[in-house]
Scaffold this active site. Structure first.
Site, PDB file in Angstrom:
ATOM      1  N   GLY A   1       0.691  -0.959  -0.101  1.00  0.00           N
ATOM      2  CA  GLY A   1      -0.266  -0.501  -0.192  1.00  0.00           C
ATOM      3  C   GLY A   1       0.600   1.552   0.016  1.00  0.00           C
ATOM      4  O   GLY A   1       1.930   1.364  -0.264  1.00  0.00           O
ATOM      5  N   CYS A   2       0.310   2.573   0.471  1.00  0.00           N
ATOM      6  CA  CYS A   2       1.635   3.761   0.295  1.00  0.00           C
ATOM      7  C   CYS A   2       2.471   3.960   0.684  1.00  0.00           C
ATOM      8  O   CYS A   2       2.571   2.420   2.012  1.00  0.00           O
ATOM      9  CB  CYS A   2       0.628   4.331   1.747  1.00  0.00           C
ATOM     10  N   PHE A   3       3.729   3.978   0.320  1.00  0.00           N
ATOM     11  CA  PHE A   3       4.873   3.740   0.698  1.00  0.00           C
ATOM     12  C   PHE A   3       5.536   4.289   2.173  1.00  0.00           C
ATOM     13  O   PHE A   3       6.386   3.563   2.674  1.00  0.00           O
ATOM     14  CB  PHE A   3       5.667   3.100  -0.023  1.00  0.00           C
ATOM     15  N   TRP A   4       4.481   5.313   2.586  1.00  0.00           N
ATOM     16  CA  TRP A   4       5.179   6.578   3.185  1.00  0.00           C
ATOM     17  C   TRP A   4       5.151   5.181   5.027  1.00  0.00           C
ATOM     18  O   TRP A   4       5.295   5.608   5.983  1.00  0.00           O
ATOM     19  CB  TRP A   4       4.036   7.543   3.403  1.00  0.00           C
ATOM     20  N   CYS A   5       3.246   4.827   4.664  1.00  0.00           N
ATOM     21  CA  CYS A   5       2.909   4.052   5.769  1.00  0.00           C
ATOM     22  C   CYS A   5       4.495   2.231   5.935  1.00  0.00           C
ATOM     23  O   CYS A   5       3.900   1.911   7.191  1.00  0.00           O
ATOM     24  CB  CYS A   5       1.645   3.731   6.234  1.00  0.00           C
TER      25      CYS A   5
END
Length: 174
Positions: free
Chosen positions: A9-13
């Site tokens: 999913g979101c690479f930030w997380c």
């Protein structure tokens, strides 16, 4: 040193669970698995480039074995969702393990099979195990986003539903 590449999913997380652990020497947010060379965030977020948002981790397998990376990875995602992750929807947010060698492939398949057999989820495990392809680092402002924009990161993560899912299916926040 070896590389491990995970889409969750979101690479930030996907950065924070792996950072500051002994044996992990770098985490880069980026794009992999698609058909466009040198994609931009604006291109990838359309869902038309074939890329996954991913993190590429540089690690020392003698200090932090690949099996431990896999254990940590599974606990960050919903492996039964093939439409994205949490509030991030679209093919760019699907989950996948990108293996860099035959040992990683074998270990990833074993870990996936063990998860399937565990009965933890009633739906099928859809996370793909794929050969690593060219990894394109994301733009600089996406690297370590949680440190550069902590308030926005916390708000986005809180709104995503990721932490509630992790707590429900994997136990205490990991």
């Amino acid at each position: 040193m070896e590389k491990a590449t995970f889409a969750g999913g979101c690479f930030w997380c996907m950065v924070t669970p792996f950072e500051e652990l002994d044996g992990i020497y770098g985490i880069v947010s980026g794009y992999t698995g698609g058909h466009v060379e040198n994609p931009t965030y604006e291109q990838v977020k359309t869902g038309t480039t074939g890329h996954y948002e991913a993190v590429q981790i540089t690690f020392d397998p003698d200090v932090f074995p690949y099996e431990r990376l896999l254990e940590l990875y599974w606990c960050q995602i919903d492996p039964t969702d093939d439409g994205g992750q949490f509030h991030d929807r679209g093919p760019q947010y699907r989950t996948a393990i990108f293996y860099h060698n035959e040992t990683q492939r074998r270990l990833a398949e074993q870990s996936k099979r063990a998860l399937e057999e565990s009965g933890r989820f009633s739906k099928p495990i859809v996370t793909k195990i794929l050969p690593a392809t060219t990894f394109y680092p994301a733009e600089e402002h996406h690297q370590n986003y949680h440190k550069k924009n902590p308030e926005h990161y916390k708000q986005d993560r809180a709104a995503s539903g990721r932490d509630e899912f992790i707590a429900k299916h994997w136990g205490a926040k990991r």
